[in-house]
Design a protein around this motif. Structure first.
Motif, PDB file in Angstrom:
ATOM      1  N   VAL A  68      31.224  35.766  45.096  1.00 39.51           N
ATOM      2  CA  VAL A  68      30.358  34.610  45.310  1.00 39.51           C
ATOM      3  C   VAL A  68      29.411  34.790  46.498  1.00 39.51           C
ATOM      4  O   VAL A  68      28.201  34.731  46.344  1.00 39.51           O
ATOM      5  CB  VAL A  68      31.191  33.317  45.469  1.00 39.51           C
ATOM      6  N   SER A 274      30.756  26.192  49.335  1.00 38.75           N
ATOM      7  CA  SER A 274      30.882  27.617  49.624  1.00 38.75           C
ATOM      8  C   SER A 274      30.312  28.005  50.978  1.00 38.75           C
ATOM      9  O   SER A 274      30.601  29.090  51.466  1.00 38.75           O
ATOM     10  CB  SER A 274      30.194  28.437  48.526  1.00 38.75           C
ATOM     11  N   GLY A 353      33.230  24.841  39.366  1.00 40.94           N
ATOM     12  CA  GLY A 353      33.720  25.219  40.682  1.00 40.94           C
ATOM     13  C   GLY A 353      33.772  24.196  41.778  1.00 40.94           C
ATOM     14  O   GLY A 353      34.766  23.475  41.950  1.00 40.94           O
ATOM     15  N   ARG A 356      28.618  22.324  41.330  1.00 44.03           N
ATOM     16  CA  ARG A 356      27.788  22.052  40.151  1.00 44.03           C
ATOM     17  C   ARG A 356      28.274  20.848  39.347  1.00 44.03           C
ATOM     18  O   ARG A 356      27.475  20.194  38.677  1.00 44.03           O
ATOM     19  CB  ARG A 356      27.725  23.288  39.268  1.00 44.03           C
ATOM     20  N   PHE A 378      37.969  23.895  42.766  1.00 43.79           N
ATOM     21  CA  PHE A 378      38.565  24.304  44.050  1.00 43.79           C
ATOM     22  C   PHE A 378      37.935  23.623  45.259  1.00 43.79           C
ATOM     23  O   PHE A 378      38.090  24.077  46.374  1.00 43.79           O
ATOM     24  CB  PHE A 378      38.435  25.824  44.213  1.00 43.79           C
ATOM     25  N   LEU A 490      28.244  26.287  32.922  1.00 47.48           N
ATOM     26  CA  LEU A 490      27.475  25.974  34.133  1.00 47.48           C
ATOM     27  C   LEU A 490      27.696  26.997  35.247  1.00 47.48           C
ATOM     28  O   LEU A 490      27.123  26.876  36.310  1.00 47.48           O
ATOM     29  CB  LEU A 490      27.804  24.567  34.640  1.00 47.48           C
ATOM     30  N   HIS A 491      28.518  27.996  35.002  1.00 46.02           N
ATOM     31  CA  HIS A 491      28.624  29.091  35.974  1.00 46.02           C
ATOM     32  C   HIS A 491      27.502  30.087  35.693  1.00 46.02           C
ATOM     33  O   HIS A 491      26.652  30.329  36.509  1.00 46.02           O
ATOM     34  CB  HIS A 491      29.966  29.806  35.875  1.00 46.02           C
TER      35      HIS A 491
END
Ligand code: CFM
Length: 543
Positions: A68, A274, A353, A356, A378, A490-491
């Motif tokens: 990532v 993130s 995740g 999004r 997460f 959506l990833h």
């Protein structure tokens, strides 16, 4: 605004989702499945271990660190120290794009670097092999930086990747070598890896180059990884507005840009989960405030550009931003007018995740669709409930595992870009300076918010709500589609994108229209619609 969708009794749904679990599991999952109220946001249990045996959507700490945060930077050689599988599965799987300035510029994203650890290395140690790999990569490519990522066995056998990196950095002289203790088991999910990556990038990269950057309005774009070209669209808008992008963390970015990032006057954060650590640390060390923005959704993009102009407080910039918005919006409006009658009133579920599942709700709102349930894999409570809950988040053993860097003001480079009074003034104007409201305040009352949704729960949700579209990833895609519901990834965006900015919004509207209005889904019988539903079916091979 009245909800267009008539929500079924969410407490009945919640009961349905957990009643098949053993009592202890049901109790635990019950805390992560909450009925939303945007006025008084309820507490969500998040960032805790997944119950063993439950099929989760989550990945590991190594994925969060290497895949990532560091992965999208094109001129770092990212060496995975571990067995080959971990490297192979992190290779090119995230669709993060990059655009070197010339065909001869460095770009290692297409490569897959690994120490290919064997049993012998697991038994006798892998440091020697790692140093050989660093030397080999250096001899072949002469990169500016080499980063080492530890996979599970590295931590188990105790290889010191940091000592090996220091030794090689000294030996090579003109190559920045640094390591990450991001073994898969370091935390409960990818989230741990994000934090570890932020710490390493902050310690080993940011601040290495103090050359002043030209430009009047200089910012860094944090938490944008250029999936499907998202960063390109944001760069296009910045350029049109006369905003200088110093560094992007880390889509379409370079080592040089990140090393120079502390010369910017603002950090804008897209993916709070993130990279919020980087925003906080850069503020403490250099005095650069950060501001949450969202370039997913046409309205959100316009709003974010206006916020940036407001932050810099410059009349010319504000005027330019308005011009750009009025140039961009007509084509968006034209498509919306055409598509919205076909999407209005439809429903969506988003389980992705850590950011999004929130941001993409804006695009669905623009299409007149309702998000009936959403959740992160997460994220932490602040991503759901807003950063004001930060002081009340309990630090458990898993989070204690991850180093919290003690960051203080740099004696020479600390320079508050805005005074306290100026910051307060901006906040009063509605700018989320060093803040994030989270997902739940934006979701409708009675919608469901579910952290770390399990595979079983997703199937139940689909059965009970029959949403018009389900957004998740490749692991879920075909199972959901076999149930007669289209799944938008959506990833990776499937094969689509970009979805940011104005051009991206148009792309998204068109893709969703094609998916939710495709008659093929009506031809599929979901398992519970078949005659044999209710009886247990199995197929196996007999001799
Ligand atoms: Fe941030 Fe991301 Fe996301 Fe994420 Fe990810 Fe991703 Fe994601 Mo996949 S950094 S939290 S760890 S926005 S890879 S680009 S799509 S799960 S919602």
């Amino acid at each position: 605004m009245e909800a267009k969708f008539h929500f079924p009794d969410p407490s009945v749904i919640k009961e349905e989702l957990i009643n098949k679990y053993p009592a202890k599991v049901a109790k635990k999952r019950g805390k992560s499945i909450v009925i939303n109220d945007p006025e008084t946001v309820p507490e969500v249990q998040a960032n805790v271990r997944t119950v063993p045996g439950i099929i989760t959507q989550r990945g590991c700490s190594y994925a969060g660190c290497k895949g990532v945060v560091l992965g999208p930077t094109r001129d770092i050689v990212n060496i995975v120290h571990g067995p080959i599988g971990c490297s192979f599965y992190a290779w090119l799987t995230r669709r993060n794009q990059t655009r070197p300035e010339s065909p001869t510029d460095e770009n290692y994203i297409t490569y897959c670097f690994s120490t290919d650890m064997q049993e012998e290395n697991v038994v006798f140690g892998g440091e020697k092999k790692l140093k050989v790999a660093i030397q080999e990569a250096y001899d072949l490519f002469h990169p500016k930086a080499i980063a080492i990522f530890s996979t599970c066995p590295v931590g188990l056998i105790g290889d010191d990747v940091h000592a090996a990196s220091r030794e090689m950095k000294e030996k090579l002289g003109d190559c920045n070598v640094f390591g990450f203790s991001c073994e898969g088991y370091r935390g409960v999910s990818q989230s741990a890896g994000h934090h570890i990556a932020n710490n390493g990038v902050f310690k080993h990269m940011v601040g290495r180059n103090n050359t002043a950057v030209e430009g009047k309005f200089k910012l860094n774009l944090l938490g944008e990884y250029n999936i499907g070209g998202d960063a390109f669209e944001i760069e296009r808008l910045f350029e049109k507005c006369g905003i200088t992008l110093v560094a992007s963390f880390s889509g379409n970015s370079t080592v040089g840009a990140i090393e120079n990032a502390h010369m910017a006057d603002l950090n804008v954060i897209l993916c709070h989960r993130s990279i919020n650590y980087m925003g906080d640390m850069m503020e403490a060390k250099y005095g650069i405030p950060w501001m949450k923005v969202n370039f997913v959704g046409a309205e959100s993009s316009a709003k974010s550009l206006r916020k940036i102009a407001e932050y810099f407080g410059d009349a010319d910039l504000k005027a330019r931003v308005e011009e750009v918005i009025s140039e961009e919006m007509p084509k968006v409006k034209a498509i919306i007018d055409e598509i919205r009658p076909r999407t209005e009133g439809k429903t969506a579920m988003l389980f992705v995740g850590g950011s999004r599942a929130h941001h993409y709700q804006d695009l669905f709102t623009e299409l007149g669709m309702t998000t009936v349930a959403a959740g992160y894999e997460f994220a932490h409570r602040d991503d759901y409930e807003g950063r004001e809950v930060l002081p009340s988040i309990k630090i458990d053993a898993d989070s204690k595992n991850i180093e919290e860097l003690k960051v203080t003001a740099d004696p020479e480079l600390y320079n508050p870009r805005k005074s306290e009074a100026e910051l307060e003034e901006l906040k009063a104007k509605g700018l989320e300076i060093n803040g994030y409201q989270g997902m739940m305040k934006q979701m409708e009352r009675k919608s469901l918010v579910i952290d770390d949704v399990s595979h079983y729960e997703s199937e139940k949700l689909i059965e009970l709500y029959k949403p018009d579209i389900f957004c998740a990833g490749i692991k879920e895609k075909y199972v959901v589609q076999k149930m007669g519901v289209p799944l938008k990834q959506l990833h990776s965006y499937d094969y689509g994108g970009p979805y940011t900015g104005f051009e991206g919004a148009v792309n998204f509207y068109k893709d969703i229209d094609r998916m939710v209005n495709n008659p093929v889904w009506k031809l599929i019988k979901a398992p519970w619609e078949k005659e044999s539903a209710g009886s247990l079916e199995a197929s196996y091979v007999t001799q």
